[in-house]
Structures are given as C-alpha cells and as structure tokens.
Design a protein around this motif. Structure first.
Motif, PDB file in Angstrom:
ATOM      1  N   ARG A   1      11.930  15.315  10.227  1.00 39.14           N
ATOM      2  CA  ARG A   1      11.429  14.619  11.902  1.00 39.14           C
ATOM      3  C   ARG A   1       9.727  15.049  12.725  1.00 39.14           C
ATOM      4  O   ARG A   1       9.756  13.241  12.582  1.00 39.14           O
ATOM      5  N   ARG A   2       9.323  15.402  11.806  1.00 36.78           N
ATOM      6  CA  ARG A   2       7.331  15.377  12.454  1.00 36.78           C
ATOM      7  C   ARG A   2       6.834  14.825  12.050  1.00 36.78           C
ATOM      8  O   ARG A   2       6.156  13.917  12.036  1.00 36.78           O
ATOM      9  N   LEU A   3       7.458  14.895  10.261  1.00 37.02           N
ATOM     10  CA  LEU A   3       6.167  13.688   9.498  1.00 37.02           C
ATOM     11  C   LEU A   3       6.833  12.116   9.686  1.00 37.02           C
ATOM     12  O   LEU A   3       5.763  11.205   9.655  1.00 37.02           O
ATOM     13  N   ALA A   4       7.794  12.168   9.867  1.00 33.50           N
ATOM     14  CA  ALA A   4       8.285  10.897  10.402  1.00 33.50           C
ATOM     15  C   ALA A   4       7.838  10.133  11.558  1.00 33.50           C
ATOM     16  O   ALA A   4       7.382   8.556  11.809  1.00 33.50           O
TER      17      ALA A   4
ATOM     18  N   SER B   1       8.422  14.118   2.330  1.00 34.65           N
ATOM     19  CA  SER B   1       7.979  12.532   2.036  1.00 34.65           C
ATOM     20  C   SER B   1       8.543  11.575   3.202  1.00 34.65           C
ATOM     21  O   SER B   1       9.662  12.076   2.858  1.00 34.65           O
ATOM     22  N   VAL B   2       7.790  11.046   3.032  1.00 27.42           N
ATOM     23  CA  VAL B   2       8.044   9.301   4.530  1.00 27.42           C
ATOM     24  C   VAL B   2       7.751   8.188   3.743  1.00 27.42           C
ATOM     25  O   VAL B   2       5.938   8.448   3.345  1.00 27.42           O
ATOM     26  N   ALA B   3       8.666   7.296   3.676  1.00 25.21           N
ATOM     27  CA  ALA B   3       7.761   5.855   2.922  1.00 25.21           C
ATOM     28  C   ALA B   3       8.009   5.272   4.545  1.00 25.21           C
ATOM     29  O   ALA B   3       9.332   4.806   4.604  1.00 25.21           O
ATOM     30  N   ALA B   4       7.802   4.316   4.731  1.00 27.12           N
ATOM     31  CA  ALA B   4       7.823   3.615   6.238  1.00 27.12           C
ATOM     32  C   ALA B   4       7.266   2.614   6.136  1.00 27.12           C
ATOM     33  O   ALA B   4       5.777   1.897   5.281  1.00 27.12           O
TER      34      ALA B   4
ATOM     35  N   SER C   1       2.555  -0.802   6.147  1.00 29.37           N
ATOM     36  CA  SER C   1       2.481   0.280   5.480  1.00 29.37           C
ATOM     37  C   SER C   1       2.491   1.879   5.279  1.00 29.37           C
ATOM     38  O   SER C   1       1.046   1.832   5.714  1.00 29.37           O
ATOM     39  N   ARG C   2       3.462   3.072   5.313  1.00 30.19           N
ATOM     40  CA  ARG C   2       2.706   4.791   4.869  1.00 30.19           C
ATOM     41  C   ARG C   2       3.327   5.356   4.251  1.00 30.19           C
ATOM     42  O   ARG C   2       4.763   5.204   4.202  1.00 30.19           O
ATOM     43  N   TYR C   3       2.680   6.129   3.190  1.00 29.62           N
ATOM     44  CA  TYR C   3       3.912   7.292   2.068  1.00 29.62           C
ATOM     45  C   TYR C   3       2.359   8.139   3.188  1.00 29.62           C
ATOM     46  O   TYR C   3       1.561   8.261   2.917  1.00 29.62           O
TER      47      TYR C   3
ATOM     48  N   PRO D   1       0.602  -0.976  -0.377  1.00 28.87           N
ATOM     49  CA  PRO D   1       0.151  -0.358  -0.027  1.00 28.87           C
ATOM     50  C   PRO D   1       0.638   1.635  -0.041  1.00 28.87           C
ATOM     51  O   PRO D   1       0.451   2.526  -0.959  1.00 28.87           O
ATOM     52  N   VAL D   2       2.191   1.145   0.613  1.00 30.95           N
ATOM     53  CA  VAL D   2       2.852   2.379   0.363  1.00 30.95           C
ATOM     54  C   VAL D   2       2.975   2.782  -0.587  1.00 30.95           C
ATOM     55  O   VAL D   2       3.343   3.896  -1.569  1.00 30.95           O
ATOM     56  N   LEU D   3       2.865   1.915  -2.151  1.00 28.89           N
ATOM     57  CA  LEU D   3       3.482   2.559  -3.256  1.00 28.89           C
ATOM     58  C   LEU D   3       2.596   3.016  -3.767  1.00 28.89           C
ATOM     59  O   LEU D   3       1.830   3.095  -4.642  1.00 28.89           O
ATOM     60  N   SER D   4       1.254   2.292  -3.764  1.00 29.79           N
ATOM     61  CA  SER D   4       0.004   2.895  -3.828  1.00 29.79           C
ATOM     62  C   SER D   4      -0.460   4.734  -3.743  1.00 29.79           C
ATOM     63  O   SER D   4      -0.584   5.443  -4.665  1.00 29.79           O
ATOM     64  N   GLN D   5       0.212   4.324  -2.430  1.00 27.90           N
ATOM     65  CA  GLN D   5      -0.531   5.432  -1.555  1.00 27.90           C
ATOM     66  C   GLN D   5       0.998   6.976  -2.161  1.00 27.90           C
ATOM     67  O   GLN D   5       0.959   8.136  -2.282  1.00 27.90           O
TER      68      GLN D   5
END
Length: 327
Positions: free
Chosen positions: A308-311, A237-240, A220-222, A83-87
């Motif tokens: 930092r805040r977004l991650a 941006s953040v992907a995790a 997962s999340r973007y 889902p992180v890729l789709s987002q």
C-alpha cells in the motif's frame, strides 16, 4: 540441439517428453545444477532470429523472445515510450546476468522459494502432492495474494510486472500453430496445480512480446522494495501508468510484484481510480480496497502495508509529474 528455425525448434520440443528450450540459461542452468531440473535435451534457441525490437503497424512495440534484458532496457523506443519497462529491467539481477537473460526466459523463470530449490524438501510445485512446507516454515518473502493451500510461492520477475501494467501480449508458436495470450493471463495462480507456472502448452515457444501503443499523456514508474539495494528479488514491487486531466484520473494501470504467483494486476484499484480525483485520499482508498483480499501468513503480513505504501508513493510521484493544463 540447435534448430535452424522456430518451426524446427517446436518440432524438436514436441518430439518427446523432457525437452526444454534454452535461451540465456540464467535460471534453467541454475536449476539443473540444483537437481530441480533434469531435461532430456536442451533446444538452444539463442541463435534464432528472435532478437529484434521493432515498431508495430499501430505504433506499439514487438520484442523478440531472445532480446537480452540489457539491450531491451537501453533501447531508445523503450526508454522513451515505456520507461516503466526499462526501470523494471534495470532493477533486476546484475549487469552480467542482464547481458545474458532473454525476454522469453525472464517470463519463464521459476520461483525462488527455498523449498522449491531444495530437492531434499517436499514441494508441491516440484512434486505435486508432496506438500508445501513454506506455509508453516519460512515464508517471509512469499505470497499474500492469490495463493492456495498447495502453494504460496511468488513469481520473481521484475520485467513481467511492468509488462502486466502495460497490457502486453505474449505470442506463442506451438505444434498447433500460433496463438496470443495477454500477459496478465500468461502466468497462473497455483490453485490445485502449482507445478504449472504458466498456460504454455507442450512444445510451445515464446516468439515475441507485443506492447500496445503507449497511453497518450500517461507517465509510468516502477519501484521495488527489497532487503538490499541491488541483486535482490522484490519483497514488493509496483508498476504503474497514470494520466491526470483537470485533477481527475483519466487513465490508470497498476500491477504488483513479489506478492503472488504471478504479476498481480490491481483491477479493483484501477476501477476505483478512473474518473476519481487524483488525491492521496482517493489513492489510499483504492489501494485498501485492492488489498482487502490479501491473506498473509504468519511472517509476511508486513507486505500488505508495504504494498500500500509503495503504491501510494508511486501514484503520488506520477501525479506530481503530470504537466499543468489550463483551459
């Protein structure tokens, strides 16, 4: 020119300087209009059989280089397992552009630094040795990590940030045959050669991107911070991906976009997170350690705190989504 096969496409590109592969054209054609790009010949690869998304033998996913961004974002295997890729794909550009943009072209899109796109200005990325006016000029949107005195441009791709967090591999076909490159090593840091965006060799064509099987139990999340709600490039941006077991981090990958010349894989933060308690204090400490090497310029220091805040928000959200486990 419209080759009938990937081998023919590679031969045509290797035949002489100035040839460029054309997929959706959403970046290359814009740069041609601006005078930044002036290819001798365009090799249209959109008709090649590279538009499939298929399962790999080990349970991963193979994404053809000409798969459209909109198709990839909506593919059931992507929405279900990655889902992180789709987002990330849906956060990029507009619906019309996603209908044209391709997987390979997305990885090869060039920076949106205004000095690079303005041929009346010097730019080391466009003309090596001419200078980098962004360092003293307009650089609010530009790099805080991995930049050099020669260039402070950033990679504009959302998709590539998610692929970096997913440990994707890029498959290349060139005059010397096929080779694979980890996505995290595909894009270069600028160093003394900022005109070289990637490690691609002359004549090489991206044929597919391969994803390993998804990490069992990982969420997962973007997330993307930008100046307006849509059709804007990332400030950060953040992907995790994250899996928590018994209150501890068992798996974590983390990548940042909008902060460097390539998707920034946060290896130091990941190392601090693995095996540690899944608490805001631990997340905070790991992110501060990762961002300690940031070197912001005059007007983009806010990106350090924003990253930092977004991650921290993303990791907190993924922790809250972990299923409760007992025993």
């Amino acid at each position: 020119m419209r080759p009938a096969s990937t081998d023919e496409a590679v031969r045509l590109c290797a035949a002489g300087p100035g040839a460029r592969f054309l997929g959706g054209g959403t970046n290359l054609v814009d740069l041609m209009k601006l005078g930044v790009e002036a290819p001798r010949v365009l090799i249209d690869v959109a008709g090649l059989p590279l538009d499939r998304v298929t399962r790999t033998a080990d349970g991963g996913l193979s994404i053809g280089a000409t798969v459209r961004n909109s198709d990839l974002a909506a593919h059931p295997d992507v929405t279900r397992s990655y889902p992180v890729l789709s987002q990330a794909l849906l956060a990029g550009a507009s619906g019309q552009l996603r209908n044209s943009a391709t997987t390979g072209g997305n990885l090869l899109q060039r920076t949106r630094c205004r000095y690079f796109q303005d041929v009346s200005k010097p730019c080391n990325k466009r003309l090596p040795g001419s200078g980098c006016p962004a360092r003293e000029g307009t650089h609010r949107d530009l790099a805080i990590l991995g930049h050099s005195p020669e260039c402070v441009a950033t990679s504009p791709s959302d998709m590539a940030v998610a692929l970096a967090a997913l440990d994707a591999t890029v498959v290349l076909l060139g005059p010397e045959g096929e080779r694979t490159v980890p996505l995290t090593e595909f894009h270069r840091l600028p160093g003394e050669n900022p005109d070289q965006d990637t490690v691609i060799r002359p004549g090489e064509l991206i044929t597919e991107v391969v994803l390993p099987p998804p990490a069992p139990g990982a969420a997962s999340r973007y997330r993307k911070a930008r100046d307006r709600a849509s059709f804007a490039f990332a400030l950060v941006s953040v992907a995790a991906t994250l899996r928590v077991e018994a209150g501890r981090v068992e798996h974590a990958t983390l990548a940042f976009g909008g902060v460097a010349h390539r998707p920034w894989r946060a290896r130091r933060a990941e190392a601090e997170l693995r095996g540690a308690p899944a608490t805001p204090a631990v997340f905070q400490h790991a992110l501060i350690a990762e961002l300690a090497e940031a070197r912001p310029l005059r007007d983009n220091a806010f990106k350090v705190d924003l990253t930092r805040r977004l991650a921290l928000d993303v990791l907190g959200e993924l922790t809250a989504r972990q299923p409760a486990r007992t025993g």
